[in-house]
Every structure is written in structure tokens, then in C-alpha cells.
Scaffold this active site. Structure first.
Site, PDB file in Angstrom:
ATOM      1  N   TRP A 103       0.824  -1.215   0.000  1.00 46.70           N
ATOM      2  CA  TRP A 103       0.000   0.000   0.000  1.00 46.70           C
ATOM      3  C   TRP A 103       0.853   1.259   0.000  1.00 46.70           C
ATOM      4  O   TRP A 103       0.558   2.218  -0.698  1.00 46.70           O
ATOM      5  CB  TRP A 103      -1.002  -0.006   1.160  1.00 46.70           C
ATOM      6  N   ASP A 172      -2.063   6.708   6.027  1.00 49.31           N
ATOM      7  CA  ASP A 172      -3.118   5.857   5.489  1.00 49.31           C
ATOM      8  C   ASP A 172      -3.519   4.894   6.612  1.00 49.31           C
ATOM      9  O   ASP A 172      -2.779   3.980   6.947  1.00 49.31           O
ATOM     10  CB  ASP A 172      -2.594   5.093   4.267  1.00 49.31           C
ATOM     11  N   LYS A 196     -12.880  -1.404   5.485  1.00 47.03           N
ATOM     12  CA  LYS A 196     -12.190  -2.335   6.373  1.00 47.03           C
ATOM     13  C   LYS A 196     -12.781  -2.269   7.781  1.00 47.03           C
ATOM     14  O   LYS A 196     -13.065  -3.276   8.390  1.00 47.03           O
ATOM     15  CB  LYS A 196     -10.687  -2.025   6.436  1.00 47.03           C
TER      16      LYS A 196
HETATM   17  C1  LIG Z   1      -7.591  -1.634   1.266  1.00 52.01           C
HETATM   18  C2  LIG Z   1      -6.534  -0.593   1.441  1.00 52.01           C
HETATM   19  C3  LIG Z   1      -6.395   0.479   0.543  1.00 52.01           C
HETATM   20  C4  LIG Z   1      -7.182   0.607  -0.725  1.00 52.01           C
HETATM   21  O1  LIG Z   1      -8.457   0.998  -0.558  1.00 52.01           O
HETATM   22  P1  LIG Z   1      -9.417   1.238  -1.820  1.00 52.01           P
HETATM   23  O2  LIG Z   1     -10.627   1.783  -1.164  1.00 52.01           O
HETATM   24  O3  LIG Z   1      -9.626  -0.092  -2.471  1.00 52.01           O
HETATM   25  O4  LIG Z   1      -8.765   2.205  -2.726  1.00 52.01           O
HETATM   26  C5  LIG Z   1      -5.427   1.430   0.815  1.00 52.01           C
HETATM   27  N1  LIG Z   1      -4.641   1.345   1.895  1.00 52.01           N
HETATM   28  C6  LIG Z   1      -4.734   0.323   2.772  1.00 52.01           C
HETATM   29  C7  LIG Z   1      -3.851   0.288   3.960  1.00 52.01           C
HETATM   30  C8  LIG Z   1      -5.690  -0.668   2.563  1.00 52.01           C
HETATM   31  O5  LIG Z   1      -5.788  -1.686   3.444  1.00 52.01           O
END
Ligand SMILES: *Cc1c(COP(=O)(O)O)cnc(C)c1O
Length: 360
Positions: A103, A172, A196
Site C-alpha cells: 500500500w 493511510d 475495512k
Molecule cells: C484496502 C486498502 C487500501 C485501498 O483501498 P481502496 O478503497 O480499495 O482504494 C489502501 N490502503 C490500505 C492500507 C488498505 O488496506
């Protein structure tokens, strides 16, 4: 609830039963209006009430001060990998990135279109199985911000504390937000995709310091301009109203459960019990150093990788879904966000012990 399974999906992930039941109850008729939230205009006082309540509860859970905008935006976290540099370079020409997994690497690739991406450190060579020592980091004095990924969802590597850097920290937190209390005031910006640990897929929450907003790249679309979105209460166009409502239900649920301290205790116990068992056997293994093991995504392997498929199939027959690891890492990944009850981990542990006994 008998036909619900334990869903270990990394995302979109399971939501708490209580929350789903409440959404079901209100689905056709929200608050005596005779309409579903899906059918209510975003500028109505009814939806305003839902939107404001969600923001208020999130601000309360995380003690977010008035120095920050809280934005509910359409699109995934990946979109924000581009939107962050568009918004908060503040006239600077370079940004720092801590490369600890797939990521982080994606965030860096997106940002490269808009600025010079300076790599502070990287664990890529070692397959993203750890976080480089703080002593080895090469920070750039002139960086507009320093970006990191709190929890690398794919390899199962997580920062256990907030890194200490001079530039505004951007994080993030897609797969770790609301899993424990933390000090928002340490950050310039936080992004978190909803699917998530918050709500259904399609929305991202951005918490951003007001003073960093305004000096945007000229190419920034208004819809991706944090300051403009904040000025319009994120209703410059139709926002993802149902997701916003579901996020509000999640914040209420966390509040009702006792808040982030309780989430933290549960999440710590759930992951610790799995790691403890994995470490006690020769049959299962996890090579991530204890200092950066993820509480959210527990990844483990077998000596013989042919066993993986059998484990996944038999687990599915025992009411446990989505345990197959990411294709890059192989093995098994058990995702344990807030909605995964401790009974799910009990069930998984019982299964793992029996599976080791019959296949070991
Ligand atoms: C799942 C995830 C993403 C991506 O998210 P999207 O909504 O599919 O763009 C980005 N960063 C992390 C840490 C993730 O677990």
C-alpha cells in the site's frame, strides 16, 4: 444469526451483527419518515441530521479538535493517494514516503505524478516483512509532508506507535483506524477507506488539518479540493449517503461498546492469542518481528504450501470464510477488524489446533 459465518475478509470486511440488524430495521423506514436513507435527498434536514451525527460521533471518539476538517468523500483510499499531494504540497516540491508494503508503494507511485517522492526507508528488499529501524531513516528537511501506512493490510505489518518526524505526518489508516485510541493532533492528515473498519466500500474519510488546506495544485478538481469540500459540508455533489449513514451506525456501535479503549483491548487480545498459538507450533509460522506484527491482519504460512488450499476449504466448511492469503504473500490471512468477535478467534483457534493434529 445462525446462518452468519465468521468472515475473515480483509475488505470489504464484515460489519457487526448489531449494526446490520439496526440498518435492516431502519431500511424501509428511517426514523418514521416512511423512506429509506437511500431514498432521502442529501440536502434534506433528515440527511443533514444523519451526516452531522456521524461527524459528531467520530469527532468525539477520536477527540478531533476544530483545527481539523472531517470529510466524508466518495471513492476509495487509493484515490486519496493522488489527492493528498494535490492538496497539501503547500508550494513545496518534494514529499517523504516510508515504504513498508504494497500500500505504501502504491501511494508513492500515485504521488510521483505530482511531486518528487523521496523514499525515507524501504523494507521492499526483504519482502516487506518488517519496518526499517528509525535510525536508518533518511528524512528530507524540505518535505511538504511525511506519508506512512499504519497497517500494511497485505503482509500484516503494523506501526505500534506514531513515528516522530518534523514534517506534517500523513497516514493511510484504512485498515487500522478506530482499532485503538490515538492522538489525532500528531497528524497533518489521515485517510481511511471505509470498507475495512467503518462501512461498506465506496467512501473514504479524510481528517485534515485546516491550515494545510488551500494551496492546491491548479489541476485539482473541486470535488477533490479539501477546502472546497469542507466549505460545502462534503455536498458539492451527491455524497455516498448510505455509506455515510452506515459509518454513523458504526461510530454509534463503537461508542455503545465502550469506545476505542475497549476496541483496543479486544483487538490486542484477539491477535495476541493467534500469534501466541502460531509461535507455539512448528506447523504454522509467522516471520514478522513481534515489534511490528499487525493486530488487524494475522498472516501465517505452512512449511508445505500445498496445505494452504486444504486449510481454506476446510475452514469454509466450518463457517469461516475468506482466510486465503493475498496472492503476493500466499498462506493464510485472518483479518480481525473491530467487527470480528472474540468468539470468531476462539473458533479459528479450535479449528487450527484440530487441523494441525490431523495434517501435521
Ligand atoms: C484496502 C486498502 C487500501 C485501498 O483501498 P481502496 O478503497 O480499495 O482504494 C489502501 N490502503 C490500505 C492500507 C488498505 O488496506
Amino acid at each position: 444469526m445462525n446462518d452468519r459465518v465468521y468472515n475473515f475478509s480483509p475488505g470489504p470486511a464484515m460489519l457487526p451483527n448489531e449494526l446490520m440488524l439496526r440498518a435492516q430495521q431502519e431500511f424501509m423506514d428511517w426514523n418514521g419518515t416512511g423512506m429509506s436513507v437511500m431514498e432521502i435527498g442529501h440536502r434534506t434536514s433528515m440527511f443533514m441530521q444523519i451526516a452531522e451525527h456521524a461527524e459528531h460521533t467520530l469527532r468525539k471518539l477520536l477527540s478531533i479538535s476544530d483545527e481539523y476538517h472531517v470529510l466524508f468523500l466518495a471513492g476509495g483510499a487509493t484515490l486519496q493517494f493522488s489527492v493528498i499531494p494535490m492538496n497539501i504540497l503547500c508550494g513545496k516540491t518534494s514529499a517523504d514516503y516510508i515504504d513498508t508494503g504494497i500500500w505504501s508503494a502504491k501511494a508513492m507511485a500515485c504521488a510521483e505524478k505530482y511531486t518528487h517522492v523521496h523514499t525515507v526507508c524501504s523494507s521492499k528488499e526483504s519482502g516487506y516483512q518488517s519496518i526499517p529501524d528509525r535510525d536508518s531513516w533518511k528524512l528530507n528537511e524540505d518535505a511538504a509532508y511525511c506519508f506512512y501506512t499504519e497497517n500494511e493490510t497485505i503482509s500484516g505489518v503494523e506501526f505500534q506507535s506514531i513515528p516522530d518526524v518534523n514534517a506534517p505526518l500523513v497516514c493511510d489508516m484504512t485498515s487500522s483506524i478506530l482499532s485503538r485510541p490515538f492522538d489525532v493532533s500528531r497528524f497533518g492528515a489521515i485517510i481511511a477507506g471505509a470498507q475495512k473498519n467503518i462501512a461498506p466500500a465506496g467512501m473514504t474519510i479524510v481528517i485534515v488539518k485546516k491550515e494545510l488546506c488551500g494551496d492546491v495544485l491548479p489541476i485539482t478538481p473541486d470535488l477533490q479540493n479539501y477546502q472546497i469540500q469542507a466549505k460545502h459540508d462534503c455536498m458539492l455533489n451527491t455524497p455516498p449517503t448510505f455509506n455515510w449513514y452506515m459509518a454513523g451506525l458504526m461510530f454509534d456501535w463503537i461508542d455503545e461498546q465502550g469506545g476505542l479503549e475497549i476496541m483496543a483491548q479486544r483487538n490486542e487480545r484477539k491477535s495476541a492469542r493467534l500469534y501466541e498459538y502460531i509461535d507455539s507450533t512448528d506447523f504454522y509460522s509467522n516471520e514478522i518481528p513481534a515489534s511490528c506484527r499487525s493486530r488487524m491482519n494475522v498472516v501465517f504460512h505452512f512449511k508445505d504450501d500445498n496445505i494452504t488450499a486444504r486449510f481454506v476449504d476446510e475452514a469454509a466448511n466450518n463457517d469461516m470464510q475468506a482466510l486465503k492469503g493475498h496472492r503476493v504473500n500466499g498462506g493464510i490471512r485472518a483479518s480481525l477488524y473491530n467487527a470480528m468477535p472474540e468468539s470468531g478467534v476462539d473458533h479459528l483457534l479450535d479449528f487450527m489446533k484440530e487441523f494441525a493434529r490431523t495434517n501435521g
